[in-house]
Structure formats: structure tokens, C-alpha cells
Scaffold this motif. Structure first.
Motif, PDB file in Angstrom:
ATOM      1  N   ASP A  60     -88.833  52.420 -47.015  1.00 55.46           N
ATOM      2  CA  ASP A  60     -88.857  53.297 -48.185  1.00 55.46           C
ATOM      3  C   ASP A  60     -90.263  53.890 -48.282  1.00 55.46           C
ATOM      4  N   ILE A  61     -90.467  54.974 -47.574  1.00 57.84           N
ATOM      5  CA  ILE A  61     -91.797  55.560 -47.444  1.00 57.84           C
ATOM      6  C   ILE A  61     -92.322  56.110 -48.776  1.00 57.84           C
ATOM      7  N   PRO A  62     -91.526  56.875 -49.544  1.00 54.38           N
ATOM      8  CA  PRO A  62     -92.048  57.343 -50.838  1.00 54.38           C
ATOM      9  C   PRO A  62     -92.456  56.190 -51.762  1.00 54.38           C
ATOM     10  N   LEU A  63     -91.707  55.086 -51.723  1.00 54.91           N
ATOM     11  CA  LEU A  63     -92.044  53.952 -52.582  1.00 54.91           C
ATOM     12  C   LEU A  63     -93.377  53.350 -52.186  1.00 54.91           C
ATOM     13  N   PHE A  64     -93.587  53.088 -50.900  1.00 50.66           N
ATOM     14  CA  PHE A  64     -94.841  52.430 -50.531  1.00 50.66           C
ATOM     15  C   PHE A  64     -96.038  53.361 -50.745  1.00 50.66           C
ATOM     16  N   ALA A  76     -97.337  47.708 -51.460  1.00 48.70           N
ATOM     17  CA  ALA A  76     -96.925  48.701 -50.470  1.00 48.70           C
ATOM     18  C   ALA A  76     -96.698  48.038 -49.116  1.00 48.70           C
ATOM     19  N   GLY A  77     -97.613  47.141 -48.754  1.00 48.35           N
ATOM     20  CA  GLY A  77     -97.460  46.435 -47.482  1.00 48.35           C
ATOM     21  C   GLY A  77     -96.188  45.623 -47.426  1.00 48.35           C
ATOM     22  N   MET A  78     -95.823  44.967 -48.526  1.00 51.28           N
ATOM     23  CA  MET A  78     -94.605  44.166 -48.553  1.00 51.28           C
ATOM     24  C   MET A  78     -93.359  45.050 -48.492  1.00 51.28           C
ATOM     25  N   THR A  79     -93.417  46.229 -49.098  1.00 54.33           N
ATOM     26  CA  THR A  79     -92.304  47.178 -48.975  1.00 54.33           C
ATOM     27  C   THR A  79     -92.068  47.523 -47.511  1.00 54.33           C
ATOM     28  N   ILE A  80     -93.145  47.674 -46.771  1.00 53.14           N
ATOM     29  CA  ILE A  80     -93.045  47.976 -45.327  1.00 53.14           C
ATOM     30  C   ILE A  80     -92.532  46.771 -44.556  1.00 53.14           C
ATOM     31  N   PHE A  81     -93.141  45.609 -44.777  1.00 49.53           N
ATOM     32  CA  PHE A  81     -92.784  44.416 -44.010  1.00 49.53           C
ATOM     33  C   PHE A  81     -91.354  43.948 -44.282  1.00 49.53           C
ATOM     34  N   GLY A  88     -97.544  46.711 -38.916  1.00 45.88           N
ATOM     35  CA  GLY A  88     -98.944  46.933 -38.567  1.00 45.88           C
ATOM     36  C   GLY A  88     -99.082  47.581 -37.203  1.00 45.88           C
ATOM     37  N   MET A  89     -98.361  47.067 -36.212  1.00 41.52           N
ATOM     38  CA  MET A  89     -98.410  47.656 -34.878  1.00 41.52           C
ATOM     39  C   MET A  89     -97.768  49.032 -34.870  1.00 41.52           C
ATOM     40  N   CYS A  90     -96.626  49.162 -35.543  1.00 43.20           N
ATOM     41  CA  CYS A  90     -95.948  50.453 -35.554  1.00 43.20           C
ATOM     42  C   CYS A  90     -96.815  51.527 -36.199  1.00 43.20           C
ATOM     43  N   ALA A  91     -97.625  51.145 -37.185  1.00 41.84           N
ATOM     44  CA  ALA A  91     -98.541  52.106 -37.804  1.00 41.84           C
ATOM     45  C   ALA A  91     -99.550  52.630 -36.799  1.00 41.84           C
ATOM     46  N   ARG A  92     -99.827  51.849 -35.762  1.00 41.64           N
ATOM     47  CA  ARG A  92    -100.820  52.229 -34.762  1.00 41.64           C
ATOM     48  C   ARG A  92    -100.204  52.967 -33.580  1.00 41.64           C
ATOM     49  N   GLU A 111     -97.818  73.312 -43.761  1.00 40.71           N
ATOM     50  CA  GLU A 111     -98.972  72.481 -44.051  1.00 40.71           C
ATOM     51  C   GLU A 111     -98.943  71.275 -43.125  1.00 40.71           C
ATOM     52  N   SER A 112    -100.018  70.527 -43.086  1.00 40.50           N
ATOM     53  CA  SER A 112    -100.005  69.281 -42.319  1.00 40.50           C
ATOM     54  C   SER A 112     -99.176  68.253 -43.077  1.00 40.50           C
ATOM     55  N   PRO A 113     -98.445  67.399 -42.375  1.00 44.87           N
ATOM     56  CA  PRO A 113     -97.623  66.395 -43.051  1.00 44.87           C
ATOM     57  C   PRO A 113     -98.476  65.319 -43.707  1.00 44.87           C
ATOM     58  N   VAL A 114     -97.871  64.559 -44.594  1.00 43.48           N
ATOM     59  CA  VAL A 114     -98.528  63.393 -45.166  1.00 43.48           C
ATOM     60  C   VAL A 114     -98.844  62.423 -44.025  1.00 43.48           C
ATOM     61  N   GLU A 115    -100.008  61.794 -44.069  1.00 42.71           N
ATOM     62  CA  GLU A 115    -100.420  60.878 -42.996  1.00 42.71           C
ATOM     63  C   GLU A 115     -99.734  59.520 -43.186  1.00 42.71           C
ATOM     64  N   ILE A 116     -98.440  59.493 -42.921  1.00 42.17           N
ATOM     65  CA  ILE A 116     -97.637  58.300 -43.195  1.00 42.17           C
ATOM     66  C   ILE A 116     -98.096  57.119 -42.349  1.00 42.17           C
ATOM     67  N   GLY A 117     -98.358  57.372 -41.073  1.00 45.39           N
ATOM     68  CA  GLY A 117     -98.763  56.283 -40.183  1.00 45.39           C
ATOM     69  C   GLY A 117    -100.055  55.619 -40.633  1.00 45.39           C
ATOM     70  N   ARG A 118    -101.048  56.404 -41.000  1.00 48.26           N
ATOM     71  CA  ARG A 118    -102.334  55.831 -41.397  1.00 48.26           C
ATOM     72  C   ARG A 118    -102.227  55.153 -42.763  1.00 48.26           C
ATOM     73  N   LEU A 119    -101.376  55.684 -43.647  1.00 48.13           N
ATOM     74  CA  LEU A 119    -101.142  55.017 -44.929  1.00 48.13           C
ATOM     75  C   LEU A 119    -100.427  53.687 -44.720  1.00 48.13           C
ATOM     76  N   GLN A 120     -99.513  53.663 -43.752  1.00 47.06           N
ATOM     77  CA  GLN A 120     -98.821  52.407 -43.443  1.00 47.06           C
ATOM     78  C   GLN A 120     -99.808  51.371 -42.918  1.00 47.06           C
ATOM     79  N   ARG A 121    -100.726  51.797 -42.077  1.00 40.23           N
ATOM     80  CA  ARG A 121    -101.734  50.859 -41.570  1.00 40.23           C
ATOM     81  C   ARG A 121    -102.601  50.344 -42.716  1.00 40.23           C
ATOM     82  N   PHE A 122    -102.998  51.241 -43.627  1.00 44.59           N
ATOM     83  CA  PHE A 122    -103.830  50.847 -44.762  1.00 44.59           C
ATOM     84  C   PHE A 122    -103.155  49.728 -45.559  1.00 44.59           C
ATOM     85  N   ALA A 123    -101.852  49.891 -45.811  1.00 44.84           N
ATOM     86  CA  ALA A 123    -101.124  48.910 -46.625  1.00 44.84           C
ATOM     87  C   ALA A 123    -100.885  47.605 -45.880  1.00 44.84           C
TER      88      ALA A 123
END
Length: 445
Positions: A60-64, A76-81, A88-92, A111-123
Motif C-alpha cells: 500500500d504505497i500511498p499509505l506508507f 511506514a516500514g511495517m506497512t511495507i514489511f 529493504g533489498m527491493c528498495a535498493r 513530471e518526475s515520478p514520486v521517488e517510491i523506491g528511496r522512500l521505501q528504503r527510508f522507511a
């Protein structure tokens, strides 16, 4: 990037340790808290978010992202996990540019897309930095499951099974767990030994016994596993390597690209890894890009990546192709290898030019070209390597139905050894879904 006056031949130490260290820094450095907040503010929080549909693990990307925006990166991290335990690896390493970020609605506005991958790594980094594993196991079920292969599919399956209360024995043929995350991904994508740290973190849930250096078909058979365990999951990946059978393939300094990448990943000193002055990589997929770029990073003077079809047919995304080109890799298309030449070691490789007919079939044109090379890396795909005549095989991979069910009773499979895209995130989804199906069978029959 390279020093002048490099010696010919394959040798270590083409660049100083300082230059190599600089070349192999994090491909996408982590976001600071401020940068993450700014990036999160760009999300439209779509109700029918196309980015979720584009994610194989349906995070659920909008939620995290909203949770990051609200100052709750741990949530946010738990929403991903909850959906992707290897988030964590997939974010990289995820090709977000062709998955969630390509689906981002901001692209429609050019426009450039939202940086979903880097936000996922952050969380996910925030959660993994904690002192305890964030999941607890359910009450013990008394059921025992064997998971073969400690790559992304096997790890995801083992974690979900342990969380559901089952006892898991996780086997892997290599000395270290992690599969391609540990051995097959470019070092600049997973710095600081992240693959090993992620496995240690994942195993923190308990209930998973890890045994390495144990190969299916040698230490045990599938039939023996069926007798000893209540269920079996096969996440064996593609352990074999395709070889074209070229003349000169056995010459010194002609090798599989996966072996080259693996040696680099397992090396304590990248400068000690020998690399050629003129390197030719045969193939057009992600392995070819990773090998070619890293050869340049180690100090190769020239690197050519040669593919038999056009760029549009390459397994590597346009983003990865551009990444290779930016690192000085020359991409040559419509050429197929004919022979590697040299006395005892590689001196050159000859290709035949190809053309694609109206029917889509590839054919040689008769025109040849020869490239000087002192190192040739073959990246023309991997194949299933499993010693079991009982398992159903279709198109060179284990045949499955639904959530990974094979033709054998109480045996599931997932990841690269089955049909589908050979992506870490896809393997995680298949391992997770197979675990849920196994749990249902184990508890309900």
C-alpha cells in the motif's frame, strides 16, 4: 575513471583503492529525514493508486508515504514489511522505473515520478535499525516445513511460515544465505554488506533453522524431504549457466559473468579482483549490465556489451542501459558471437551481424566483426539445475499452478526456478503466497 597507461592483460589493481572505493559508493544514497518529507509531499495519495497495482507484492504505497509524511517512518516500514519482508533489498534493487514509479500519475503531467523506491528504503531502514525483530511468532503448530534455497523466494516463504507458527528448516547449497541478493547483484547497489545484514534481521523472528552448504540432489532428494517434513518449498533459483558452446570458450579469461560478479561481491578488497584492459560482455540483461559497469568501475579501459537483437529487446531496462552508457560502456546491438580467439588466453572475439525478419526471427547476415579483448564475460542467461525426474518441468522451469503448487504432493515452488519475471520482488511475492497456501493446507487439510 581509469588511469592512463594501463597494462594489457587481466590483472588486479588497475585503479587505486581510493578510486575503487569512490566508484563503488551507494548507487542511490539514503534520503535524510528532510528529503524524505519533501519527497513524500509530492504524492497525490491516489484512491485507486496505479503504483500499488504495479507492485508485485501489492504494498500500500500511498499509505506508507502518508505515514512518512505524518512523521511515522516506523509505521511506514511495517506497512511495507507486512507485504514484502525483503522490502529493504527491493528498495535498493527493484526496477522501480518500470514498476511502481512508471505507473505514478505524475508521469502523465510530464513530471518526475514520486521517488517510491528511496522512500521505501527510508522507511525500512528505520525499522531494521531497531534492536528487536518487529514480528512475533504465532502459537506453535507442530508442523515442520523444509525450504530449499535461501534466496528471496525461500527467505520470504520461511519468514511467513515461521510467523504463522511452523518450524522451518532452510537449506542452501551456498556457504552463505541470500541467493542472488548475496552473490549476483552489483556491489554498488547493495553496499555495507546489506544482503547479509538483511538475512540476519529476517532470521530474528526465530523458528527458522538455517543449514548452508547443502544441495538438493546430493544431501537429500525431494522424496526424502516429503517423508521427513509436512511440506516442502523449492526456491532453488537458476543454478545452471547457459553456455553458447563457442570455439575458444575454454581459453583463459573467458568466463561466466555471474562468476565475475560473485567474486566481486565476496571480495574483501575489490582492487584485488583481476580485470581486463579491454572487456567484452556478451548479453543484454541485468547481469550483463552489472558485469559491464563493474568492469569499468574496476578500471577496464574499454568495455563493450554486445547483444544479438536491438536495444528494445534487451532484458535490461532503458534506465539500466543508460546507466551503463553513462559509465562508458559501449552497447553494440544486432551481433551474435561466433568464436573467441587466442593462444592460451583471450585475444579477441568475433561476431556475426544479425537482422530481424518480418516474422520476428533472428538471422545472420554473413557480415562479421572482431573486437579486441583480453577478457570475455558471458551473460546469456541461466537455467534450472535440479536433479529430480519427478518434478514437473515446463519450458525449462518448474511448472506450478496457483500459489506455487507443483505436481508433487505437499511440494510448492517459487522464484526464478518457476515461470514469470526473474525479479527479487516477484520472488518475494511468490514465496509469501506459497507460504500462505501451505499454511492453509497444513491447518485445514
Amino acid at each position: 575513471m581509469t588511469d592512463k597507461g594501463q597494462a594489457a592483460g587481466v590483472q588486479p589493481g588497475r585503479l587505486s583503492s581510493e578510486k575503487v572505493a569512490a566508484n563503488f559508493t551507494d548507487m542511490h544514497p539514503p534520503l535524510s529525514a528532510h528529503e524524505a518529507a519533501v519527497a513524500a509531499d509530492r504524492c497525490y495519495f491516489c484512491h485507486d493508486a496505479p503504483c500499488v497495482t504495479a507492485c508485485p507484492t501489492t504494498i500500500d504505497i500511498p499509505l506508507f508515504i502518508r505515514q512518512i509524511q505524518g512523521g511515522k517512518p516506523g509505521d511506514a516500514g511495517m506497512t511495507i514489511f507486512d507485504q514484502n519482508i525483503l522490502g529493504g533489498m527491493c528498495a535498493r534493487v527493484c526496477p522501480t522505473e518500470t514498476l511502481c514509479e512508471e505507473a505514478c500519475v505524475r508521469n502523465a503531467a510530464e513530471e518526475s515520478p514520486v521517488e517510491i523506491g528511496r522512500l521505501q528504503r527510508f522507511a525500512t531502514d528505520r525499522v531494521m535499525a531497531g534492536n528487536t525483530h518487529p514480528y512475533t511468532r504465532a502459537a506453535a503448530t507442530g508442523k515442520r516445513v523444509a525450504v530449499i534455497g535461501a534466496g528471496p523466494a525461500g527467505l520470504a516463504c520461511a519468514h511467513r511460515l515461521a510467523m504463522l507458527g511452523h518450524e522451518v528448516t532452510l537449506y542452501d547449497a551456498k556457504k552463505k544465505p541470500g541467493g542472488l541478493n548475496e552473490y549476483g547483484i552489483a556491489a554498488y547497489k547493495t553496499v555495507d554488506d546489506f544482503a547479509a545484514r538483511e538475512v540476519d534481521w529476517l532470521l530474528g523472528i526465530g523458528g527458522i533453522k538455517l543449514e548452508t552448504g547443502v544441495k538438493l540432489g546430493e544431501a537429500f532428494t525431494i522424496r526424502e524431504l516429503q517423508e521427513d517434513f509436512d511440506a516442502v518449498f523449492l526456491g532453488v533459483g537458476l543454478g545452471g549457466v547457459n553456455r553458447p558452446g563457442l570455439p575458444g570458450e575454454a581459453l583463459d579469461n573467458a568466463e561466466d559473468a555471474v562468476d565475475f560478479i560473485s567474486r566481486l561481491r565476496q571480495s574483501d578488497d575489490a582492487t584485488a579482483l583481476p580485470v581486463g584492459r579491454k572487456v567484452v560482455v556478451v548479453g543484454g540483461g541485468m547481469t550483463a549490465v552489472d558485469a559491464a559497469v563493474q568492469a569499468r568501475m574496476l578500471g577496464a579501459e574499454s568495455v563493450s556489451m554486445v547483444y544479438r537483437r536491438g536495444r528494445e529487446a534487451m532484458g535490461a531496462s532503458p534506465y539500466e542501459q543508460d546507466h551503463a552508457a553513462k559509465h562508458g560502456v559501449q552497447i553494440v546491438t544486432h551481433a551474435t558471437p561466433v568464436a573467441i580467439t587466442g593462444e592460451s588466453a583471450v585475444a579477441s572475439i568475433t561476431f556475426e551481424r544479425t537482422a530481424t525478419g518480418a516474422d520476428g526471427k533472428l538471422a545472420g547476415t554473413g557480415e562479421q566483426m572482431t573486437l579486441e579483448a583480453d577478457q570475455v564475460l558471458l551473460a546469456i542467461g541461466q537455467r534450472l539445475d535440479i536433479a529430480s525426474p519427478r518434478i514437473g518441468i515446463e519450458n525449462g522451469k518448474i511448472a506450478v499452478t496457483g500459489p506455487g503448487r507443483t505436481n508433487l504432493e505437499r511440494v510448492w515452488a517459487g522464484g526464478d526456478c518457476t515461470a514469470g519475471e526473474d525479479l527479487t520482488v516477484v520472488a518475494v511475492a511468490e514465496g509469501r503466497d506459497a507460504a500462505e497456501d501451505m499454511h492453509k493446507m497444513l491447518m485445514e487439510g
